[in-house]
Design a protein around this motif. Structure first.
Motif, PDB file in Angstrom:
ATOM      1  N   GLY A  22       1.001  -0.977  -0.217  1.00  0.00           N
ATOM      2  CA  GLY A  22      -0.021  -0.190   0.106  1.00  0.00           C
ATOM      3  C   GLY A  22       0.465   1.413  -0.366  1.00  0.00           C
ATOM      4  N   PRO A  23       1.918   1.257  -0.907  1.00  0.00           N
ATOM      5  CA  PRO A  23       2.626   2.384  -0.839  1.00  0.00           C
ATOM      6  C   PRO A  23       1.802   3.912  -1.580  1.00  0.00           C
ATOM      7  CG  PRO A  23       3.594   1.156  -2.475  1.00  0.00           C
ATOM      8  CD  PRO A  23       2.869   0.435  -1.654  1.00  0.00           C
ATOM      9  N   THR A  24       2.269   4.984  -1.120  1.00  0.00           N
ATOM     10  CA  THR A  24       1.827   6.251  -1.402  1.00  0.00           C
ATOM     11  C   THR A  24       2.232   7.193  -0.932  1.00  0.00           C
ATOM     12  OG1 THR A  24      -1.022   7.673  -2.387  1.00  0.00           O
ATOM     13  CG2 THR A  24      -0.121   6.943   0.547  1.00  0.00           C
ATOM     14  N   TYR A  25       2.235   8.195  -1.849  1.00  0.00           N
ATOM     15  CA  TYR A  25       3.218   9.943  -1.482  1.00  0.00           C
ATOM     16  C   TYR A  25       2.311  10.459  -1.602  1.00  0.00           C
ATOM     17  CZ  TYR A  25       5.840  13.590  -2.274  1.00  0.00           C
ATOM     18  OH  TYR A  25       7.412  14.624  -2.863  1.00  0.00           O
ATOM     19  N   ASP A  26       2.652  11.892  -0.390  1.00  0.00           N
ATOM     20  CA  ASP A  26       1.586  13.076  -0.278  1.00  0.00           C
ATOM     21  C   ASP A  26       2.079  13.915  -0.734  1.00  0.00           C
ATOM     22  OD1 ASP A  26       0.202  15.355   0.544  1.00  0.00           O
ATOM     23  OD2 ASP A  26       0.360  14.451   2.568  1.00  0.00           O
ATOM     24  N   PRO A  27       2.287  15.058  -2.130  1.00  0.00           N
ATOM     25  CA  PRO A  27       2.922  15.872  -2.559  1.00  0.00           C
ATOM     26  C   PRO A  27       3.394  17.096  -1.439  1.00  0.00           C
ATOM     27  CG  PRO A  27       1.274  15.647  -3.807  1.00  0.00           C
ATOM     28  CD  PRO A  27       0.872  14.439  -2.609  1.00  0.00           C
ATOM     29  N   ALA A  28       2.035  17.549  -0.760  1.00  0.00           N
ATOM     30  CA  ALA A  28       1.797  18.391  -0.095  1.00  0.00           C
ATOM     31  C   ALA A  28       2.363  18.420   1.256  1.00  0.00           C
ATOM     32  CB  ALA A  28       0.223  18.246   0.657  1.00  0.00           C
ATOM     33  N   THR A  29       3.514  17.142   1.576  1.00  0.00           N
ATOM     34  CA  THR A  29       4.566  17.224   2.962  1.00  0.00           C
ATOM     35  C   THR A  29       5.550  16.280   2.790  1.00  0.00           C
ATOM     36  OG1 THR A  29       3.581  15.248   3.541  1.00  0.00           O
ATOM     37  CG2 THR A  29       2.083  16.659   4.579  1.00  0.00           C
ATOM     38  N   ASP A  30       5.676  16.087   1.210  1.00  0.00           N
ATOM     39  CA  ASP A  30       6.416  15.744   0.890  1.00  0.00           C
ATOM     40  C   ASP A  30       6.842  14.709   1.652  1.00  0.00           C
ATOM     41  OD1 ASP A  30       9.095  14.660  -0.886  1.00  0.00           O
ATOM     42  OD2 ASP A  30      10.511  15.508  -0.067  1.00  0.00           O
ATOM     43  N   THR A  31       6.302  13.678   1.900  1.00  0.00           N
ATOM     44  CA  THR A  31       6.328  12.228   2.697  1.00  0.00           C
ATOM     45  C   THR A  31       5.295  11.067   1.763  1.00  0.00           C
ATOM     46  OG1 THR A  31       5.909  13.646   4.511  1.00  0.00           O
ATOM     47  CG2 THR A  31       5.509  10.778   4.834  1.00  0.00           C
ATOM     48  N   ALA A  32       6.247  10.180   1.958  1.00  0.00           N
ATOM     49  CA  ALA A  32       5.942   8.391   1.602  1.00  0.00           C
ATOM     50  C   ALA A  32       5.254   7.097   2.519  1.00  0.00           C
ATOM     51  CB  ALA A  32       7.176   7.629   0.756  1.00  0.00           C
ATOM     52  N   TYR A  33       4.711   7.278   2.282  1.00  0.00           N
ATOM     53  CA  TYR A  33       3.713   5.872   3.735  1.00  0.00           C
ATOM     54  C   TYR A  33       3.807   4.980   3.079  1.00  0.00           C
ATOM     55  CZ  TYR A  33       1.649  10.077   5.481  1.00  0.00           C
ATOM     56  OH  TYR A  33       2.026  11.747   5.965  1.00  0.00           O
ATOM     57  N   TRP A  34       3.779   3.387   3.414  1.00  0.00           N
ATOM     58  CA  TRP A  34       3.347   2.509   3.648  1.00  0.00           C
ATOM     59  C   TRP A  34       2.849   1.769   4.529  1.00  0.00           C
ATOM     60  CZ3 TRP A  34       8.812   4.237   3.407  1.00  0.00           C
ATOM     61  CH2 TRP A  34       9.259   3.456   3.535  1.00  0.00           C
ATOM     62  N   PHE A  35       2.543   0.031   4.172  1.00  0.00           N
ATOM     63  CA  PHE A  35       2.387  -0.128   5.450  1.00  0.00           C
ATOM     64  C   PHE A  35       3.087  -1.718   5.486  1.00  0.00           C
ATOM     65  CE2 PHE A  35      -1.345   1.722   4.679  1.00  0.00           C
ATOM     66  CZ  PHE A  35      -2.258   2.498   5.559  1.00  0.00           C
TER      67      PHE A  35
END
Length: 297
Positions: A22-35
């Motif tokens: 489930g990786p994704t990226y938030d360009p507003a905070t320049d942050t990558a997330y995954w589980f």
């Protein structure tokens, strides 16, 4: 097609997590997330500072999306949670399959219109075949799209929202279906996009780039495959970990590719043979990506 392209990227996170997904990226905070699905963890990596944070979750979770500057979406075995961006507090907003404690969420993605697609599957190996379902959720309204799915994966959408993709990794036949761009709902029956039944490597998580090409992680062979919009495989990229799971476009220009992996089921000998299992990578190539859409409440 030429031979597989050797890995020329870098490790973003050297953790042997059980099931990176489930990786994704938030360009507003320049942050990558995954589980780590099996570890019930949300991993957060600031690309600008390299700061890594791991958040414990109350349930196995697998899909993450931005809602707005204050809220995020977390899809779990219980259904859809709303996560407070600053505190991390979770509130269950849309229960799904709560009467099935043997089930959990798996792959999913937000359609350009703001609706969510995600799939469910059995937690254990026994009875897994045909037990899951792919759902469409729009502002809390839940619609069953495709039942009798064993391992739902490969969910992504063309940039204009007119085409959706999904796969049952157990069957290894990748489907495409025409969609209403305004709702993300199917307009017809799914058609086979790529048929790899019986071939080595399971079709796992995917993203669709700005040109409509699909980037797909292949489970069990340590590869990312790129397919043209007509289903032709145009490139294979090797990675150090065998159980690659899902890619995501990252970076402020969406021009980099993150890839998660897994160490699920490996004993000491297995980890010795696959020492980077569960690592998270940047593939090391320039892509023309598209940012994931925000979920609409």
């Amino acid at each position: 097609m030429s031979a597989a392209i050797p890995f020329n990227g870098k490790v973003l996170d050297p953790s042997n997590i059980l099931l990176g997904e489930g990786p994704t990226y938030d360009p507003a905070t320049d942050t990558a997330y995954w589980f780590d699905i099996l570890g019930a963890e949300l991993h957060e990596l600031s690309l600008s500072t390299d700061k890594k944070t791991v958040h414990s979750l109350p349930a196995m979770s697998s899909v993450f999306a931005r809602i707005d500057g204050d809220q995020q979406l977390v899809v779990s075995e219980h259904g859809l949670y709303i996560r407070d961006f600053r505190s991390g507090a979770l509130a269950l907003a849309t229960p799904i399959e709560q009467d099935r404690p043997d089930m959990r969420s798996n792959d999913g993605r937000v359609h350009p219109c703001g609706a969510l697609w995600f799939g469910t599957m059995k937690k254990g190996q026994e009875g897994r075949k045909g037990a899951g379902t792919i759902y469409h959720v729009a502002q809390g309204k839940v619609t069953e799209l495709f039942p009798k799915i064993s391992i739902p994966n490969g969910i992504c959408f063309s940039p204009d929202g007119s085409v959706g993709y999904f796969v049952d990794t157990m069957e290894n036949r990748y489907f495409r279906v025409m969609l209403d761009p305004a709702t993300g709902l199917p307009l017809g029956e799914p058609q086979i996009f790529v048929d790899e039944a019986g071939q080595q490597g399971g079709i796992d998580g995917s993203v669709c780039d700005a040109e409509g090409s699909i980037w797909n992680a292949h489970w069990g062979v340590g590869e990312v495959h790129r397919y043209s919009p007509n289903g032709e495989r145009t490139a294979i990229y090797k990675l150090p970990a065998n159980m690659t799971t899902c890619p995501a476009f990252i970076g402020k220009q969406a021009d980099r590719l993150l890839v998660t992996s897994a160490s699920e089921g490996l004993d000491e000998a297995g980890l010795k043979a696959d020492p980077e299992a569960g690592y998270t990578y940047e593939l090391g190539i320039t892509v023309r990506g598209v940012f994931d859409s925000a979920y609409r409440l």
